[in-house]
Scaffold this motif. Structure first.
Motif, PDB file in Angstrom:
ATOM      1  N   ASP A 162      -2.892   1.600  -2.788  1.00 29.03           N
ATOM      2  CA  ASP A 162      -2.281   1.104  -4.025  1.00 29.03           C
ATOM      3  C   ASP A 162      -1.522   2.194  -4.779  1.00 29.03           C
ATOM      4  O   ASP A 162      -1.180   2.021  -5.947  1.00 29.03           O
ATOM      5  CB  ASP A 162      -3.356   0.495  -4.938  1.00 29.03           C
ATOM      6  CG  ASP A 162      -4.438   1.508  -5.326  1.00 29.03           C
ATOM      7  OD1 ASP A 162      -4.325   2.691  -4.947  1.00 29.03           O
ATOM      8  OD2 ASP A 162      -5.397   1.109  -6.016  1.00 29.03           O
ATOM      9  N   GLY A 163      -1.276   3.322  -4.099  1.00 26.90           N
ATOM     10  CA  GLY A 163      -0.544   4.414  -4.727  1.00 26.90           C
ATOM     11  C   GLY A 163      -1.419   5.398  -5.474  1.00 26.90           C
ATOM     12  O   GLY A 163      -0.932   6.436  -5.921  1.00 26.90           O
ATOM     13  N   SER A 164      -2.721   5.113  -5.605  1.00 27.79           N
ATOM     14  CA  SER A 164      -3.586   6.001  -6.384  1.00 27.79           C
ATOM     15  C   SER A 164      -3.909   7.290  -5.652  1.00 27.79           C
ATOM     16  O   SER A 164      -4.310   8.275  -6.267  1.00 27.79           O
ATOM     17  CB  SER A 164      -4.885   5.281  -6.763  1.00 27.79           C
ATOM     18  OG  SER A 164      -5.578   4.858  -5.607  1.00 27.79           O
ATOM     19  N   ASP A 216       1.258   3.471  -0.639  1.00 34.25           N
ATOM     20  CA  ASP A 216       1.359   2.407  -1.640  1.00 34.25           C
ATOM     21  C   ASP A 216       2.022   1.176  -1.040  1.00 34.25           C
ATOM     22  O   ASP A 216       3.233   1.111  -0.885  1.00 34.25           O
ATOM     23  CB  ASP A 216       2.163   2.895  -2.844  1.00 34.25           C
ATOM     24  CG  ASP A 216       2.079   1.935  -4.028  1.00 34.25           C
ATOM     25  OD1 ASP A 216       1.497   0.848  -3.865  1.00 34.25           O
ATOM     26  OD2 ASP A 216       2.587   2.274  -5.113  1.00 34.25           O
ATOM     27  N   GLU A 260       4.292  -1.589  -3.557  1.00 37.90           N
ATOM     28  CA  GLU A 260       5.713  -1.488  -3.874  1.00 37.90           C
ATOM     29  C   GLU A 260       6.594  -2.074  -2.779  1.00 37.90           C
ATOM     30  O   GLU A 260       7.812  -2.078  -2.894  1.00 37.90           O
ATOM     31  CB  GLU A 260       6.093  -0.027  -4.128  1.00 37.90           C
ATOM     32  CG  GLU A 260       5.499   0.548  -5.419  1.00 37.90           C
ATOM     33  CD  GLU A 260       6.054   1.914  -5.759  1.00 37.90           C
ATOM     34  OE1 GLU A 260       6.662   2.539  -4.854  1.00 37.90           O
ATOM     35  OE2 GLU A 260       5.893   2.351  -6.908  1.00 37.90           O
ATOM     36  N   THR A 288       2.381  -2.417  -9.621  1.00 32.99           N
ATOM     37  CA  THR A 288       2.999  -1.170  -9.166  1.00 32.99           C
ATOM     38  C   THR A 288       2.276   0.064  -9.696  1.00 32.99           C
ATOM     39  O   THR A 288       2.580   1.182  -9.279  1.00 32.99           O
ATOM     40  CB  THR A 288       4.479  -1.102  -9.598  1.00 32.99           C
ATOM     41  OG1 THR A 288       4.567  -1.297 -11.012  1.00 32.99           O
ATOM     42  CG2 THR A 288       5.285  -2.182  -8.879  1.00 32.99           C
TER      43      THR A 288
END
Length: 350
Positions: free
Chosen positions: A117-119, A123, A126, A236
């Motif tokens: 999730d981009g953490s 990701d 997106e 996002t």
């Protein structure tokens, strides 16, 4: 509906009554006297509750049973009152109030080391096409995860708004494949995005996913990760999640599934773990265990309710920057992630 009875003084003592009031339609039972009669009964009982409260008598001892099909129809008001007092207090409680008294917020859990999730790097949120119901294949083509089919329904409940369905919320789920590998992280799967996807809740607060039963790897009970966002516009940024949690698969289902060919790598890890020793579910798993039905031939269906209190902070998430250990081992910030599948890279530090 019967014909209203002519109430003369000569026959008044023979008339059927209910709680001291003569039934206007003598040929009908109390529950069939009509709306006006029912409303008057309710009003009388509300007034009676207030009066009883002045003498310390609980309001729960008086229930609104005007339309009870087994209510007495004879002239004795004493028996009618006794039947009313014996009725459960919950009969006068709305379903919303009852639900509000029984629901508790879904446990928050770590997002683990492979959230995508981009953490912590990768990701998927997106990518165009991440909003999909069938998550078995990678987005835009690529590999498809094989395994026993699973149809997962999740009902997202807004506790702040009287336990109403939370419509318009975005739900992101992800989990490992039948061999215990995670797309975007496991060796050879870095370019795959299968078993990850987002759905937006409908007016009933529900989302439906088609996926597979996840495998089991060392140190963790079989599980599915999920994050809930207030809207799809918020996905996002992982920090926007209003709930991060995990779903625990029932033991009976896992035992059946792991006997099939696709799940050979799950047999030994599953024999080493229990819900009591799992480093995420050991503090309680009942609320996170879905209702399931099906078999290994037709596939399985699962349903889970996820109540959310949006006035509390989401203490879950925060993917571990270091791989979490199995039982008895240390884990990095963000919570335990379980021992990773073989050849799994360590996510970068946050």
């Amino acid at each position: 509906m019967g014909t209203p009875y002519n109430q003369t003084s000569s026959n008044r003592s023979e008339l059927k009554s209910f709680e001291g009031r003569i039934l206007p339609n003598q040929n009908e039972d109390p529950e069939d006297q009509g709306l006006t009669f029912d409303l008057t009964t309710i009003e009388n009982r509300i007034s009676r509750r207030k009066l009883l409260g002045m003498f310390g008598i609980g309001a729960g001892s008086v229930a609104l049973a005007a339309c009870a099909p087994n209510a007495p129809t004879g002239p004795s008001t004493a028996s009618s009152s006794q039947a009313s007092s014996a009725a459960p207090a919950s009969s006068s409680t709305s379903s919303t109030e009852a639900t509000s008294n029984t629901l508790t917020e879904m446990n928050t859990e770590t997002a683990g080391p492979y959230p995508g999730d981009g953490s912590n790097g990768p990701d998927v949120l997106e990518q165009v096409g991440v909003e999909r119901s069938d998550i078995r294949s990678s987005i835009g083509g690529g590999a498809t995860a094989s395994g026993i089919p699973l149809k997962l329904k999740m009902n997202i409940i807004d506790m702040v708004n009287g336990n109403a369905p939370m419509s318009g919320a975005a739900v992101y789920i992800w989990h490992c494949d039948a061999s215990g590998g995670y797309s975007m992280y496991s060796s050879g799967l870095e370019d795959e995005t299968y078993l990850r996807g987002v759905q937006v809740t409908d007016e009933d607060g529900s989302v439906d996913f088609t996926t597979i039963i996840p495998g089991c790897y060392e140190g963790r009970w079989p599980h599915i990760h999920f994050e809930v966002f207030s809207s799809v516009d918020d996905i996002t940024d992982a920090s926007n999640a209003i709930l991060t949690s995990q779903i625990a698969l029932p033991a009976a289902v896992c035992s059946e599934v792991y006997e099939t060919d696709n799940y050979a790598d799950s047999v030994v890890p599953f024999s080493h773990i229990t819900l009591e020793t799992d480093n995420v579910f050991s503090d309680g798993w009942e609320q996170q265990t879905p209702e399931m039905s099906g078999d290994t031939l037709a596939g399985y269906s699962a349903k889970l309710n996820a109540p959310i209190d949006t006035t509390t902070s989401n203490s879950g998430g925060g993917a571990a920057p270091n791989i979490g250990g199995g039982p008895g081992e240390s884990s990095g910030p963000g919570g335990p992630g379980g021992r990773p599948p073989a050849d799994m890279p360590t996510p970068p530090s946050q």
